[in-house]
Design an enzyme around this catalytic site. Structure first.
Site, short mmCIF file in Angstrom:
data_model
loop_
_atom_site.label_atom_id
_atom_site.label_comp_id
_atom_site.label_asym_id
_atom_site.label_seq_id
_atom_site.Cartn_x
_atom_site.Cartn_y
_atom_site.Cartn_z
N TRP A 250 7.15 -0.07 3.95
CA TRP A 250 7.67 0.60 2.74
C TRP A 250 9.07 1.14 3.01
N HIS B 54 0.84 -1.20 0.00
CA HIS B 54 0.00 0.00 0.00
C HIS B 54 0.88 1.25 0.00
N HIS C 173 13.23 11.82 3.42
CA HIS C 173 12.60 13.09 3.73
C HIS C 173 12.46 13.99 2.52
N ASP D 183 7.05 21.14 -26.83
CA ASP D 183 6.94 19.81 -26.23
C ASP D 183 7.98 19.75 -25.12
N SER E 109 13.09 5.65 -13.93
CA SER E 109 11.99 6.40 -14.53
C SER E 109 11.91 7.81 -13.97
N SER E 110 11.95 7.93 -12.63
CA SER E 110 11.83 9.26 -12.02
C SER E 110 12.99 10.16 -12.45
N GLU F 134 12.04 13.05 -0.30
CA GLU F 134 10.95 12.40 -1.04
C GLU F 134 9.59 12.95 -0.62
N THR G 166 7.14 27.06 5.18
CA THR G 166 5.82 26.50 4.87
C THR G 166 4.73 27.42 5.37
N HIS H 179 14.85 13.14 11.84
CA HIS H 179 13.63 13.18 12.65
C HIS H 179 12.78 11.93 12.50
N HIS H 180 13.17 11.05 11.59
CA HIS H 180 12.48 9.76 11.51
C HIS H 180 13.14 8.73 12.41
N ARG I 98 1.55 1.30 15.00
CA ARG I 98 1.19 1.10 13.60
C ARG I 98 1.66 -0.28 13.16
N LYS J 249 4.01 30.17 3.05
CA LYS J 249 3.12 29.78 1.95
C LYS J 249 1.67 29.82 2.39
N TYR K 216 8.87 15.82 0.40
CA TYR K 216 8.67 17.15 -0.18
C TYR K 216 8.51 17.06 -1.68
N SER L 104 -1.15 27.22 -5.64
CA SER L 104 -0.81 28.62 -5.91
C SER L 104 -1.32 29.07 -7.27
C1 HEA Z 1 3.80 15.06 1.79
C2 HEA Z 1 4.45 14.46 2.73
C3 HEA Z 1 4.89 15.06 4.04
C4 HEA Z 1 5.03 16.37 4.44
C5 HEA Z 1 4.77 17.64 3.64
C6 HEA Z 1 5.49 16.32 5.80
C7 HEA Z 1 5.77 17.46 6.55
C8 HEA Z 1 6.36 17.42 7.81
N1 HEA Z 1 6.64 16.29 8.55
FE1 HEA Z 1 6.21 14.38 8.05
N2 HEA Z 1 6.08 12.49 7.43
C9 HEA Z 1 5.62 12.05 6.20
C10 HEA Z 1 5.22 12.84 5.15
C11 HEA Z 1 5.25 14.23 5.18
N3 HEA Z 1 5.61 15.02 6.24
C12 HEA Z 1 5.59 10.60 6.14
C13 HEA Z 1 5.15 9.74 4.95
C14 HEA Z 1 6.04 10.15 7.38
C15 HEA Z 1 6.15 8.71 7.89
C16 HEA Z 1 7.19 7.89 7.22
C17 HEA Z 1 7.12 6.50 7.81
O1 HEA Z 1 7.66 6.30 8.92
O2 HEA Z 1 6.46 5.62 7.18
C18 HEA Z 1 6.37 11.37 8.15
C19 HEA Z 1 6.89 11.32 9.42
C20 HEA Z 1 7.33 12.44 10.10
C21 HEA Z 1 8.11 12.39 11.28
C22 HEA Z 1 8.61 11.11 11.99
C23 HEA Z 1 7.57 10.56 12.91
C24 HEA Z 1 8.02 9.28 13.52
O3 HEA Z 1 8.12 8.28 12.81
O4 HEA Z 1 8.33 9.29 14.73
C25 HEA Z 1 8.34 13.69 11.68
C26 HEA Z 1 9.09 14.08 12.88
O5 HEA Z 1 9.59 15.15 13.00
C27 HEA Z 1 7.71 14.54 10.69
C28 HEA Z 1 7.74 15.93 10.70
C29 HEA Z 1 7.24 16.72 9.68
C30 HEA Z 1 7.34 18.18 9.72
C31 HEA Z 1 7.91 19.04 10.81
C32 HEA Z 1 6.79 18.60 8.53
C33 HEA Z 1 6.69 20.05 8.08
O6 HEA Z 1 7.13 20.18 6.74
C34 HEA Z 1 5.30 20.61 8.22
C35 HEA Z 1 5.31 22.13 8.01
C36 HEA Z 1 3.92 22.73 7.93
C37 HEA Z 1 3.29 23.36 8.95
C38 HEA Z 1 3.92 23.49 10.29
C39 HEA Z 1 1.89 23.92 8.80
C40 HEA Z 1 1.83 25.31 8.19
C41 HEA Z 1 2.65 26.30 8.96
C42 HEA Z 1 2.14 27.37 9.63
C43 HEA Z 1 0.67 27.66 9.65
C44 HEA Z 1 3.11 28.31 10.29
C45 HEA Z 1 3.04 28.35 11.79
C46 HEA Z 1 3.22 26.96 12.39
C47 HEA Z 1 4.01 26.72 13.48
C48 HEA Z 1 4.94 27.73 14.06
C49 HEA Z 1 3.93 25.37 14.15
N4 HEA Z 1 7.09 13.75 9.73
C1 HEA Z 2 -0.18 9.16 -0.93
C2 HEA Z 2 -0.08 8.06 -0.29
C3 HEA Z 2 -1.19 7.35 0.43
C4 HEA Z 2 -2.55 7.34 0.19
C5 HEA Z 2 -3.34 8.05 -0.90
C6 HEA Z 2 -3.11 6.48 1.21
C7 HEA Z 2 -4.48 6.19 1.30
C8 HEA Z 2 -5.03 5.43 2.32
N1 HEA Z 2 -4.35 4.86 3.39
FE1 HEA Z 2 -2.36 4.77 3.62
N2 HEA Z 2 -0.38 4.74 3.86
C9 HEA Z 2 0.57 5.39 3.11
C10 HEA Z 2 0.31 6.27 2.08
C11 HEA Z 2 -0.95 6.51 1.58
N3 HEA Z 2 -2.13 6.00 2.03
C12 HEA Z 2 1.89 5.06 3.55
C13 HEA Z 2 3.21 5.58 2.99
C14 HEA Z 2 1.75 4.17 4.61
C15 HEA Z 2 2.83 3.51 5.46
C16 HEA Z 2 3.07 2.10 5.01
C17 HEA Z 2 3.98 1.42 5.97
O1 HEA Z 2 3.73 1.48 7.20
O2 HEA Z 2 4.98 0.85 5.51
C18 HEA Z 2 0.30 3.99 4.78
C19 HEA Z 2 -0.26 3.21 5.78
C20 HEA Z 2 -1.60 3.13 6.02
C21 HEA Z 2 -2.17 2.54 7.18
C22 HEA Z 2 -1.40 1.91 8.35
C23 HEA Z 2 -1.16 0.49 8.05
C24 HEA Z 2 -0.38 -0.17 9.15
O3 HEA Z 2 0.32 0.57 9.88
O4 HEA Z 2 -0.48 -1.38 9.29
C25 HEA Z 2 -3.53 2.61 7.06
C26 HEA Z 2 -4.50 2.09 8.03
O5 HEA Z 2 -5.62 2.48 8.07
C27 HEA Z 2 -3.79 3.29 5.81
C28 HEA Z 2 -5.05 3.56 5.32
C29 HEA Z 2 -5.27 4.23 4.14
C30 HEA Z 2 -6.61 4.37 3.58
C31 HEA Z 2 -7.88 3.81 4.15
C32 HEA Z 2 -6.44 5.10 2.44
C33 HEA Z 2 -7.59 5.43 1.51
O6 HEA Z 2 -7.31 4.74 0.33
C34 HEA Z 2 -7.83 6.85 1.26
C35 HEA Z 2 -8.96 7.00 0.29
C36 HEA Z 2 -8.44 7.50 -1.03
C37 HEA Z 2 -8.86 6.98 -2.19
C38 HEA Z 2 -9.88 5.91 -2.26
C39 HEA Z 2 -8.32 7.49 -3.47
C40 HEA Z 2 -9.10 8.68 -4.01
C41 HEA Z 2 -8.55 9.00 -5.37
C42 HEA Z 2 -9.28 9.50 -6.39
C43 HEA Z 2 -10.67 9.97 -6.19
C44 HEA Z 2 -8.69 9.59 -7.77
C45 HEA Z 2 -7.52 10.57 -7.84
C46 HEA Z 2 -7.11 10.68 -9.25
C47 HEA Z 2 -5.84 10.50 -9.69
C48 HEA Z 2 -4.74 10.18 -8.70
C49 HEA Z 2 -5.54 10.60 -11.12
N4 HEA Z 2 -2.60 3.60 5.20
CU LIG Z 3 10.51 13.58 7.26
#
Ligand code: HEA
Ligand code: HEA
Ligand SMILES: [Cu+2]
Ligand code: CUA
Lengths: 289, 538, 300
Positions: free
Chosen positions: B144, B79, B255, B108, B171-172, B257, B330, B304-305, B452, B333, B259, B270
Site C-alpha cells: 500500500w 487489503h 504519518h 445540515d 473526495s477526502s 494519515e 497521547t 520513523h518509517h 512481512r 488522553k 492520525y 471521549s
Molecule cells: C491509527 C494508526 C496508527 C497510530 C495511532 C500509530 C501510533 C504510533 N506509531 Fe505507528 N504505524 C501505523 C499506524 C499507526 N501508528 C501503521 C499503519 C504503520 C505501518 C505502515 C507500513 O509500513 O505499512 C506504523 C508504523 C510505525 C513505525 C514504523 C515501523 C517500521 O516500519 O519500522 C513506527 C516507528 O516509530 C511507529 C510509531 C508509532 C508511535 C510512536 C505511535 C504513537 O502515536 C503511539 C502513542 C501511544 C502510546 C505510547 C500509548 C499511550 C501512552 C501512554 C499510556 C503514556 C505513557 C507511555 C510511554 C511513556 C511509552 N509506527
Molecule cells: C484499518 C485497517 C485494517 C484492518 C481493519 C485490517 C484487518 C485485517 N488485517 Fe490487515 N493490514 C492493514 C490494515 C488493516 N488490516 C494494512 C495497512 C496492511 C499493510 C499492507 C501492506 O503491507 O502493504 C495490512 C496487512 C495485513 C497483513 C500482512 C500482510 C503481509 O505482510 O503480507 C495481514 C496478515 O495477517 C493482515 C491481516 C488482517 C486480518 C486477518 C484482518 C481482519 O480482517 C480483521 C478482522 C476484522 C473484520 C472481519 C472486520 C470487522 C468489522 C465489522 C464487524 C463491521 C464494522 C462496521 C463498519 C466499518 C461500518 N493485514
Molecule cells: Cu508513523
C-alpha cells in the site's frame, strides 16, 4: 467564526450534478488510463468524461448562480462558500508543495550525495565515480542527453511582469466593482484576462523552444522532470484561472454582482493571486536560482 | 427535550424525497449521506477482510497451497488500500456527517451539494481500483506504500491505481472542507468552540490534517505516474532523482494519515466513556490541547518509517526523539479516560465495552509504537510482523473498534430502536477474544524474525501463524453478527427514547429518536445542562 | 533517571524470558516469543534496548490497566457507586506528564549511544559489497586490509527449498533439513542458499549495500540490524563476529513476487581459514579474469 445567524440556512433539495460529475471523473481518468496503456479508444472515453465534467460544472454553477440571484443566500451561506474556497486554495498550495519539496530535496540532498558530498562519499565512490554535483543536471547517466536551460531573464522575466501586473489590474477591477463603476470594472477585468492569455501564449512558445532548440524535455533527467511538472501544473492553473476570469467578466457584463455581494468575483481573484504567488516561487527557484 | 426539538420541524422540509434514486443518489441530506458513507465503509471492510482471508489462509501453513506469490502481493496491497481508504476513512466521515450537525445544532452540512459529491466519488474510485485485479499484468502488488521502483514495474494497473488514489483524495479533501466549514460557520448561537463535543473537536483537527496531506499524496503518486509513463526521473537515481525521496514525500502524508485514522476515534471514546461513567469527561481542555499537539507533531515525525533507508545519523536521532514525544499527549488522553472512569458509577452497555477495549488495546498498539521508535530496536523490527502487529492494534482495535463503538452508541438515535444488548455483548466478547488471538502472536512472529509481505516462510514460524489464522477465521464471523444484530434491531428493536442512554449528554440527545429527516432547521437554544461540557468552567 | 535504573534491573528478568524462548540459537525456534540477542556486541546492545523498551511499556501497562480494572470493579453502578463530580486535578495531570517524559529520556539516552556506535563504520579491516537483485544476492569482496580482491559471486535460494516452495509442489517443507554450525540437524526451508557469504571471525567488516533493480533489504537477525539495498545509493553498516557458525536471514523489503525467496546465509569461519578460502577464490577469479566492474544501478 460567526455562530449560525438567526433564520433558516438554505439547504438545497437534492441535486443530480454531482453524480454526473462522478461519471465524468471515472470516464476521464479511466479513458486516460487506457490511452496511456496503449489502448487508443481510451481517448474517446476520456473526451466523453471531460464533456460530462464540463456539463456538470456548467449546470451546477448555473443552478448556484440562479439561487444566488434569487437571493436565497444569507450572509452565512456566503461565509460557507468563502471558507470552502479558502481551504480549497490551501489544498492547492499543499499540492504544489509536494513538487517544490521534490525540487529542494534533490537539489540540496540527493545530487550533492551522488557527487560524494558528506554522507554520499561511498555512493559516489562505488556507483557514480565521475559525477560532479551541479544544478541543472540530468543525473549521473545524463538521462535525455545534453541540454540547455531556459534563461531566466528573457521570456520568464516578461511572464513574471505580466502576471504581477495582472494581479494589479484585477485589484483595480475589484475596487471599481466596490465603487460601482461598471465601465472600469469591465476594462480592468478584461485587461486581466488578456494578460492571462498573453502569459499562456508565451509559456507555450517557451515549451516549443525547449523541446525543439534546447533539448529540454520531460525526459531530461531530474531537471526536465521538475521543470516541466512545476511549470506545467502552474500553466494548467493559469489556464483554469483565465477561463474563470472570462466567465466572471461575462457575469459582470450581465451585472450579476452588487457592491457588497460578489463572492464569485472575489473567489476568482483569490485564486488568481494564488496562481500569481506560485509563479513567483517558480521564477525564483526554477529559473533564477 | 423532545418537545423542544419538535417545535422546529418546519413545514415542507420533513418529508423525505420519494424514489430510491432521488433519496440516495441525489441526496443533499447529511443524515442520508452519512448512512451511505457507513454502508460503503461496511462493504469495504468486508472486501478488505476477504482479501485478508486469502492472506491468512495462505499463511496458515508453510509452503504455497493456494495462491501464487504475485497474487498474494496483490492481496496484501489491496487489503491495505481498501481498509485504510475504503473502510476506516469513509466510516469516520459517515459518522461526521451524521453527528456533527446534530452536535453543534446545525440544519445540515455547510455545503450539501458538495457533500453528495464527496461521497459519490468513492464508489467509482474503488470500482477503478478493484477493476485492476482483472487487468493484464494484474493489480498493484507493491504494497500500500507503493515504493518505487517496484511499484512502477507493475503492468497496466499503475495508471488506474494512481487515478483511483487521485479520486479518493478529491473526495477526502471535499469532505474535509465541508466539515471545517460546518464546524466553524454553522454552530448554533452559544455553542462556543470550547463547549463543542470532543468528537466534533477531533474532526475539526482531523479535517485540517486531511486538507494538508491528501494533496501531498496526490503529488507523490502523480510523480509515480509520470515516471512510469512519461519518462520523468523523479525516483530514478541515474537521472538525478532519488527513490528515497518518494518515501519522504509519501510518509509526509503517511504519518499524519495514521492520525487521521485515530483522532476521530479519540473523539468517539471521549463521548462514550463519560456517558457510561455518569461523570463529566476528565480534563476537557487538556483533551482538546492534546489532540491539537498530536496533530502538530504528526507533521514532523515521518522519518520513523524510514530508519533503515540510511538517513544520516542526525536525521535518525531527530526523528526518534520527535516520534517519542507523541507518547506524551497521547498518554494524557489515556490517563484522562481512566480518570473519567475513576470515581464514576459505571454501567457496561455494549458501546462502553467497545470503548474500554479500545483504551486497553489501542494503548498496547501505542506501546509497540514507542518500541518501534527506538531506532536500534527498529533495525530489527522494521518490515517484520512486529510492525504488522503494531498497526493492527492501533488500526483494528483502535480505529475500527471505535467505529463499531460509535455505531452501537448512536444507532438508537439514527433508527429510533434499541438492539439486543445480549447479542451485542456476545459480538463484543467474541471480537475481543479472536482479535487478540489473531494479532498478538504476530508480535512473536516479528520478534522471531518473520518478515512481512511474504506468502511462505520457514517452519519455525508455522505454529504462531496457525494460531493467528484461527483468530482471523473467528473474526470473519463478526461482520455477519453485527449485520444481523442491527438488521434485527431495525425490524424488531424496542423503541428508543430521545436520550437513549441515561448518562448521555449533547444536543444530539435533545432531538427525538429517530432523528427527524431535518433537524435544527432553526438554531436551538443552547442550555448548558444539555451539553456534555456546557458546565465545565474554563 | 531513577526510573531508568529500576527498568534496567528488570533487564535481567528479560534475559531469563528469552532463555526460555530459546532465542539464542542461530535459527528461529518454533513458538519463539522474543527477539534473538544475536552474536555480536551490537546485536546484544540492540537486544537490551528492545528489552528496556518492552519493560518500560509493561510497567506503564500494569499501572494503567491496573487502575482501569480497579475502577471497573470499585465504581460499578450495580454496586451502588455514586459518581464524583470533579473533572480536573492539576497535580495528577502534571505527574502523568512528567513521569512519561522521564521514562522516554531513560529509553532515548541508551538508544542514542547504541546508534552512534552502529553508525561508526570507519576503521574496518575489510569491505564487502552487497547487491540486491530480483531475486538473489550478489557479494563482492572489495578489500581485506590494504589488499584489493576481485572475488564476486551470486547467492541464490537452494534447489531443495526452491522446488518445495512451488505452488502445490506436494513436497514437505519440514523435510528440508541441514546441519547448522554446531552440526545439529535443523530445518532450513527458505533459509538456505547455494553460495553462502563467507566471513572471518574477530574482524571489523564493513558492508556497502546497494540494489540493482528495486529496493531490497539485507537482514541477518543475529547481527542485530537490517539495511535497505537501494538502487543508485550505497548504504554502509558494519559487524564484528566472534563466534564461528552459520547465520541466516532474509530479504526484508518487498521486492516483487519472489521477495520471500531470496534468503541470506552467512558462514563465519576462523580468520586463517577465511584468508585461505578467499585467496583460492581470488586465484580462480583472476584466472577467469572475471569482470571486476561493480554493477551500476539501472534506470527503472
Ligand atoms: C491509527 C494508526 C496508527 C497510530 C495511532 C500509530 C501510533 C504510533 N506509531 Fe505507528 N504505524 C501505523 C499506524 C499507526 N501508528 C501503521 C499503519 C504503520 C505501518 C505502515 C507500513 O509500513 O505499512 C506504523 C508504523 C510505525 C513505525 C514504523 C515501523 C517500521 O516500519 O519500522 C513506527 C516507528 O516509530 C511507529 C510509531 C508509532 C508511535 C510512536 C505511535 C504513537 O502515536 C503511539 C502513542 C501511544 C502510546 C505510547 C500509548 C499511550 C501512552 C501512554 C499510556 C503514556 C505513557 C507511555 C510511554 C511513556 C511509552 N509506527
Ligand atoms: C484499518 C485497517 C485494517 C484492518 C481493519 C485490517 C484487518 C485485517 N488485517 Fe490487515 N493490514 C492493514 C490494515 C488493516 N488490516 C494494512 C495497512 C496492511 C499493510 C499492507 C501492506 O503491507 O502493504 C495490512 C496487512 C495485513 C497483513 C500482512 C500482510 C503481509 O505482510 O503480507 C495481514 C496478515 O495477517 C493482515 C491481516 C488482517 C486480518 C486477518 C484482518 C481482519 O480482517 C480483521 C478482522 C476484522 C473484520 C472481519 C472486520 C470487522 C468489522 C465489522 C464487524 C463491521 C464494522 C462496521 C463498519 C466499518 C461500518 N493485514
Ligand atoms: Cu508513523
Ligand atoms: Cu529482495 Cu525482498
Amino acid at each position: 467564526m460567526s455562530p449560525q445567524a438567526q433564520g433558516a440556512y438554505y439547504v438545497p433539495h437534492g441535486t443530480h450534478w454531482p453524480i454526473l460529475g462522478s461519471f465524468g471523473l471515472i470516464f476521464t481518468v479511466g479513458g486516460a488510463g487506457m490511452w496511456m496503456n496503449e489502448f487508443e479508444p481510451g481517448k474517446y472515453v476520456m473526451v466523453l468524461g471531460i464533456a460530462c465534467l464540463l456539463s456538470m460544472m456548467f449546470g451546477w454553477f448555473r443552478t448556484v448562480i440562479g439561487e444566488s440571484l434569487g437571493g436565497m443566500y444569507t450572509k452565512q451561506v456566503d461565509t460557507s462558500f468563502r471558507m470552502g474556497m479558502m481551504w480549497f486554495i490551501f489544498s492547492e498550495v499543499m499540492f504544489f508543495a509536494a513538487f517544490f519539496g521534490a525540487l529542494f530535496y534533490v537539489r540540496n540532498l540527493s545530487i550533492p550525495w551522488y557527487g560524494g558530498v558528506g554522507d554520499g562519499s561511498l555512493t559516489n565512490f562505488f556507483l557514480w565515480k565521475d559525477f560532479v554535483p551541479a544544478w541543472p543536471t540530468n543525473g549521473p547517466d545524463q538521462v535525455g542527453g545534453v541540454f540547455q536551460t531556459m534563461p531566466a531573464w528573457g521570456v520568464p522575466l516578461l511572464n513574471t511582469l505580466i502576471l504581477l501586473s495582472s494581479g494589479v489590474t484585477i485589484t483595480i477591477a475589484h475596487h471599481a466593482l466596490r465603487a460601482g463603476n461598471r465601465k472600469h470594472l469591465l476594462i480592468w477585468l478584461g485587461a486581466t484576462v488578456v494578460l492571462g492569455a498573453l502569459f499562456l501564449n508565451f509559456q507555450a512558445h517557451e515549451y516549443i523552444e525547449a523541446y525543439t532548440k534546447l533539448n529540454l524535455t520531460l525526459d531530461t533527467g531530474i531537471y526536465g522532470s521538475t521543470f516541466f511538472m512545476l511549470t506545467g501544473f502552474h500553466g494548467l492553473h493559469v489556464t483554469l484561472g483565465t477561463i474563470m476570469l472570462t466567465v466572471i467578466w461575462f457575469r459582470c457584463l450581465k451585472g450579476h454582482f452588487t457592491k457588497d455581494h460578489h463572492f464569485a468575483f472575489e473567489a476568482v481573484a483569490w485564486y488568481w493571486h494564488f496562481v500569481d504567488v506560485v509563479w513567483l516561487g517558480l521564477f525564483i527557484f526554477v529559473y533564477v536560482l | 427535550m423532545t418537545t423542544h426539538a419538535a417545535t422546529h420541524h418546519d413545514d415542507h422540509h420533513d418529508d423525505k424525497p420519494h424514489g430510491f434514486v432521488h433519496r440516495w443518489v441525489f441526496s443533499t441530506n447529511h443524515k442520508d449521506i452519512g448512512t451511505l458513507y457507513l454502508l460503503f465503509s461496511f462493504i469495504m471492510v468486508c472486501v478488505g477482510a476477504a482479501f485478508s482471508g486469502v492472506i491468512r489462509t495462505e499463511l496458515m501453513k508453510p509452503g504455497l497451497q493456494f495462491v501464487q506469490p504475485y497474487f498474494f502481493n496483490e492481496m496484501t496491497t489491496l487489503h491495505g488500500l481498501v481498509m485504510i481508504f475504503g473502510a476506516i476513512m469513509p466510516g469516520f466521515v459517515g459518522l461526521a456527517n451524521w453527528m456533527i450537525p446534530l452536535q453543534i445544532g446545525a440544519p445540515d452540512m455547510a455545503l450539501p451539494r458538495m457533500n453528495n459529491w464527496s461521497f459519490w466519488i468513492l464508489p467509482f474510485a474503488f470500482l477503478l481500483l478493484l477493476s485492476t485485479l482483472f487487468m493484464p499484468g494484474g493489480g498493484p502488488a507493491g504494497g500500500w506504500t507503493m515504493y518505487p521502483p517496484l511499484s512502477i514495474q507493475g503492468g497496466d494497473s499503475v495508471a488506474f491505481m494512481v487515478f483511483a488514489i487521485h479520486l479518493m483524495g478529491i473526495s477526502s479533501i471535499m469532505g474535509a472542507i465541508n466539515i471545517i466549514a460546518t464546524i466553524l460557520n454553522m454552530r448554533a448561537p452559544g455553542m462556543d468552540l470550547l463547549k463543542m463535543p470532543l468528537f466534533t473537536w477531533a474532526w475539526l483537527i482531523t479535517a485540517f490534517l486531511l486538507i494538508a496531506v491528501m494533496p501531498v499524496l496526490a503529488g507523490a503518486v502523480t510523480m509515480l505516474l509520470t515516471d512510469r509513463y512519461f519518462g520523468t526521473s523523479f525516483f530514478n537515481a541515474a537521472g538525478g532523482g532519488d527513490p528515497v525521496m518518494y518515501q519522504h514525500i509519501f510518509w509526509f502524508f503517511g504519518h499524519p494519515e495514521v492520525y487521521i485514522m485515530i483522532l476521530p476515534a479519540f473523539g468517539i471514546v471521549s463521548e462514550i466513556i463519560p456517558s457510561f461513567s455518569g461523570k463529566p469527561l476528565f480534563g476537557y481542555d487538556a483533551m482538546v490541547y492534546a489532540t491539537a499537539s498530536i496533530a502538530f507533531l504528526s507533521f514532523i515525525v515521518w522519518g520513523h518509517h524510514m530508519f533503515t533507508v540510511g538517513m544520516p545519523l542526525g536525521g535518525e536521532l531527530y526523528f526518534m526523539f520527535a516520534t517519542m514525544l507523541i507518547a506524551i499527549p497521547t498518554g494524557v488522553k489515556v490517563f484522562n479516560w481512566v480518570s473519567t472512569m475513576w470515581g464514576g458509577s459505571l454501567t457496561f452497555e455494549a458501546p462502553m465495552l467497545w470503548a474500554i477495549s479500545f483504551v486497553v488495546l489501542f494503548t498496547i498498539g501505542g506501546f509497540s509504537g514507542v518500541m518501534l521508535a527506538l531506532v536500534p530496536a527498529d533495525f530489527q523490527y522494521q518490515d517484520t510482523y512486529f510492525v504488522v502487529a503494531h498497526f493492527h492494534y492501533v488500526l483494528v482495535t483502535g480505529a475500527l473498534f471505535s467505529i463499531i463503538a460509535a455505531i452501537y452508541y448512536w444507532w438508537p438515535k439514527w433508527t429510533g430502536r434499541m438492539y439486543n444488548e445480549t447479542w451485542a455483548k456476545i459480538h463484543f466478547w467474541w471480537s475481543a477474544v479472536f482479535i487478540n488471538v489473531l494479532f498478538f502472536p504476530q508480535h512473536f512472529l516479528g520478534l522471531a524474525g518473520m518478515p512481512r509481505r511474504i506468502p511462505d516462510y520457514n517452519v519455525a514460524f508455522a505454529d504462531w501463524n496457525f494460531v493467528s489464522t484461527i483468530g482471523a477465521y473467528g473474526m470473519y464471523l463478526t461482520p455477519f453478527m453485527m449485520f444481523f444484530i442491527l438488521w434485527h434491531s431495525k425490524k424488531h428493536g424496542a423503541p428508543a427514547a430521545a436520550r437513549a442512554w441515561e448518562g448521555a449528554r449533547g444536543l444530539e440527545w435533545t432531538v427525538p429518536s429517530p432523528a427527524p429527516f431535518h433537524t435544527f432547521a432553526t438554531p436551538p437554544v443552547i442550555r448548558n445542562e444539555d451539553l456534555a461540557h456546557g458546565d465545565v468552567s474554563h | 533517571m531513577k526510573a531508568a535504573g529500576s527498568m534496567r534491573s528488570k533487564l535481567g528478568l528479560g534475559l531469563v524470558l528469552t532463555a526460555v524462548a530459546g532465542a539464542a540459537h542461530a535459527l528461529a525456534e518454533p513458538w519463539q516469543l522474543n527477539m534473538t540477542p544475536g552474536v555480536t556486541q551490537i546485536s546484544r546492545d540492540v537486544y537490551d534496548i528492545h528489552m528496556l523498551g518492552l519493560w518500560v511499556c509493561v510497567g506503564i501497562g500494569v499501572v494503567v490497566f491496573g487502575a482501569m480494572i480497579v475502577a471497573m470493579f470499585k465504581f460499578r453502578k450495580s454496586k451502588g457507586a455514586v459518581p464524583a463530580t470533579w473533572s480536573h486535578n492539576t497535580v495528577a495531570e502534571t505527574i502523568w506528564t512528567i513521569i512519561p517524559i522521564l521514562l522516554l529520556v531513560a529509553m532515548a539516552w541508551p538508544a542514542t549511544k547504541v546508534m552512534i556506535k552502529m553508525a561508526y563504520t570507519e576503521k574496518s579491516d575489510m569491505t564487502v559489497k552487497i547487491t540486491g537483485y530480483q531475486w538473489k544476492w550478489g557479494y563482492d569482496y572489495i578489500n581485506v586490509g590494504a589488499k584489493p580482491y576481485h572475488v564476486r559471486f551470486i547467492s541464490r535460494l537452494d534447489t531443495r527449498s526452491d522446488r518445495t516452495r512451488e505452488l502445490k509442489s506436494g513436497l514437505d517443507p519440514w523435510a528440508v533439513k541441514d546441519k547448522d554450525g554446531a552440526g545439529v540437524e535443523r530445518n532450513t526451508y527458505l533459509l538456505d542458499v547455494d553460495h553462502p557469504l563467507v566471513l572471518p571471525t574477530d574482524t571489523k567488516i564493513r558492508f556497502v549495500v546497494t540494489g540493482d533493480d528495486v529496493i531490497h533489504a539485507w537482514w541477518v537477525p543475529q547481527l542485530g540490524w537490517k539495511q535497505d539495498a537501494i538502487p543508485g545509493i550505497i548504504n554502509d553498516q558494519w559487524t564484528e563476529i566472534h563466534e564461528p557458525g552459520i547465520y541466516r536471514g532474509q530479504c526484508a523489503e518487498l521486492c516483487g513476487q519472489d521477495h520471500a525467496f531470496m534468503p541470506i546465509v552467512v558462514k563465519v569461519v576462523a580468520k586463517a581459514d577465511f584468508t585461505k578460502w578467499l585467496d583460492e577464490q581470488e586465484a580462480t577469479a583472476v584466472k577467469a579474469n572475471a569482470p571486476t566492474a561493480t554493477p551500476v544501478a539501472s534506470a527503472n
